[in-house]
Design an enzyme around this catalytic site. Structure first.
Site, PDB file in Angstrom:
ATOM      1  N   GLY B  48       0.805  -1.224   0.000  1.00  0.00           N
ATOM      2  CA  GLY B  48       0.000   0.000   0.000  1.00  0.00           C
ATOM      3  C   GLY B  48       0.834   1.268   0.000  1.00  0.00           C
ATOM      4  N   THR B  49       0.557   2.163  -0.948  1.00  0.00           N
ATOM      5  CA  THR B  49       1.421   3.331  -1.043  1.00  0.00           C
ATOM      6  C   THR B  49       0.843   4.333  -2.030  1.00  0.00           C
ATOM      7  OG1 THR B  49       3.683   3.972  -1.466  1.00  0.00           O
ATOM      8  CG2 THR B  49       2.744   2.446  -2.982  1.00  0.00           C
TER       9      THR B  49
END
Lengths: 243, 263
Positions: B48-49
């Protein structure tokens, strides 16, 4: 999926909660899992010229306690201690592999591995098992080449980073915010950001573990604290809740 | 040295793929990624980013947030998602944290070996191809890397190439990768022009990451910004987006107060 449609039709009756309890899923096959969760919490703090690695000493599995005296800190060199929590079988094997690699390095390079080098090596060891990982949460605490405290925290497949403080293991989600506040001075306004002294750090670690033992069932029995300074490694054992 | 020891095959320079494959699956045979015997993991890995990169008249801008999440927990609030590989190339990483970190290390090593063997630096296009071919044996496994190579070639100027473990290798002028990328694309598409000045481009990138971190749960904490020109990369000081959020709220309430007074 079958279970989902059954849930939806159960919601048609006024009380879905009770229906879920008596819900019949049919025979479920449990595959053999090579992993087990043995609990335990590890914590490391880096100061100006010291590092502290602390862990509880409880070894549990499910509802049982296997041992009340199984510390999770392992001494690697005179300036480095590693804390490993998670699956005890993988912790033991991993520390044996690290010890062997340390010896190999010493024999081929005629010097002891530095903390940073051990961290980089551990990252590659963990990634070597990317598709069947070691179920271990590692935290390395030690002194770097300049004599300053260093903490390296890892995830089970080898991603790592140098930090000032880190908690790992079963109570890590409870301890990390407390450390963020007390050591990192996060989310506080109007406080003087004094650097951490060794005595204050040791006291903080003890208090933090006492809190963890209150709220986490897998943490307790005793606390082993290893304080690493340029004089050497000093170990203390403090009793915690045994229930 | 450890890699060579573990390698059972004879290595010549072009079979580095076997070297890496062997390095990954060294001990027991059940380590090999095989769908029928994959072990279910009891823990989540970092994912996640929001990362982005774009080209404008003044060079290439690369920006990213700094949160590493593992399931619902913020595993680390201060990760470096943009890593310099050499003086004219930085790589933004997205996907699994450990995979990105190790593959960037492998890429850096291979680039350096190329430079030492051939006495010239590999181009950005060549670097992207090399990375894509190195990742190919792991297509279909759980390796999850989505990297954006942002760099400046002496021959062909600014370059932005997206490489991912599914096998994609795309060159473009604007890329945003990660769970927060839809939000970042919205801001970037609205404000990006070739003729932006350096400060305007930097503030656009910051704004895009800020809006993405605001809406995406898996992005947050700080924003890292790199600017690459013909002279090399330069890094902007890491900025805490919490302060940015309060400044934004302050500005909005001032605007609202101004509007009410006028009415």
């Amino acid at each position: 999926q079958l279970s989902e449609t059954k849930m939806l039709s159960a919601q048609g009756f006024g009380d879905p909660g009770k229906m879920k309890d008596y819900h019949y899923t049919g025979p479920v096959e449990h595959k053999f899992s090579p992993y087990a969760f043995n609990g335990g919490t590890v914590l490391a703090v880096a100061g100006e010229d010291f590092a502290i690695v602390a862990s509880d000493t409880r070894l549990s599995e499910g509802y049982s306690i296997h041992s009340r005296d199984s510390p999770k800190c392992y001494k690697l060199t005179d300036t480095t201690v590693i804390g490993c929590s998670g699956f005890h079988g993988d912790c033991l094997t991993l520390t044996k592999i690290i010890d062997a690699r340390l010896k190999m390095y010493k024999h081929s390079n005629n010097k002891t591995m530095t903390s940073g080098a051990i961290a980089a090596m551990l990252s590659t060891i963990l990634y070597g098992r990317r598709f069947f990982p070691y179920y271990v949460y590692n935290i390395i605490g030690g002194l770097d080449e300049e004599g300053k405290g260093a903490v390296y925290s890892f995830d089970p497949v080898g991603s790592y980073q140098r930090d000032t403080y880190k908690a790992g293991g079963s109570a890590s989600a409870m301890l990390q915010p407390l450390l963020d506040n007390q050591i990192g001075f996060k989310n506080m306004e109007g406080v003087e950001q004094v650097p951490l002294t060794q005595d204050k750090a040791v006291q903080l670690v003890k208090d933090v573990f006492i809190s963890a033992a209150e709220r986490d069932v897998y943490t307790g029995d005793a606390l082993r604290v290893c304080i690493i300074t340029k004089e050497g490694i000093n170990e203390q054992t403090i009793p915690l809740r045994k229930d | 040295i450890y890699l060579l020891k573990m390698n059972k095959y004879n290595t010549h320079t072009h079979t580095h793929i076997y070297m890496i494959y062997d390095y990954i699956s060294n001990s027991a045979s059940f380590c090999l990624p095989n769908h029928s015997t994959t072990v279910r993991r009891p823990f989540p890995l970092s994912h996640g980013t929001t990362t982005l990169g774009f080209i404008f008249q003044g060079g290439v801008i690369a920006a990213a947030d700094t949160r590493a999440s593992a399931g619902g927990l913020v595993a680390c609030p201060a990760v470096h998602k943009i890593t310099p590989i050499h003086s004219h190339l930085v790589v933004t990483s997205s996907g699994s944290g450990a995979d990105c970190m190790l593959w960037e290390r492998i890429l850096t090593r291979e680039i350096r070996l190329y430079q030492l063997r051939h006495r010239r630096r590999l181009s950005i296009r060549g670097t992207a191809k090399l990375l894509s071919f190195m990742l190919h044996p792991f297509k279909g496994t759980e390796v999850c890397v989505a990297l954006t190579l942002c760099g400046w070639d002496k021959e062909s100027g600014p370059k932005l190439i997206y490489v991912c473990s599914d096998g994609a290798r795309l060159q473009g002028d604007i890329f945003s990768v990660g769970s927060g990328s839809p939000y970042a694309y919205g801001v970037l598409d609205g404000g990006l022009k070739w003729s932006l000045s350096k400060d305007e481009a930097i503030s656009l990138a910051r704004e895009a990451v800020f809006r993405a971190t605001h809406r995406d749960a898996y992005s947050g904490n700080n924003v890292d910004l790199f600017h690459i020109t013909a002279q090399g990369w330069s890094q902007r000081k890491r900025e805490d987006l919490k302060e940015e959020y309060y400044r934004d709220m302050e500005k909005r309430s001032k605007d609202r107060r101004g509007k009410i007074k006028r009415e």
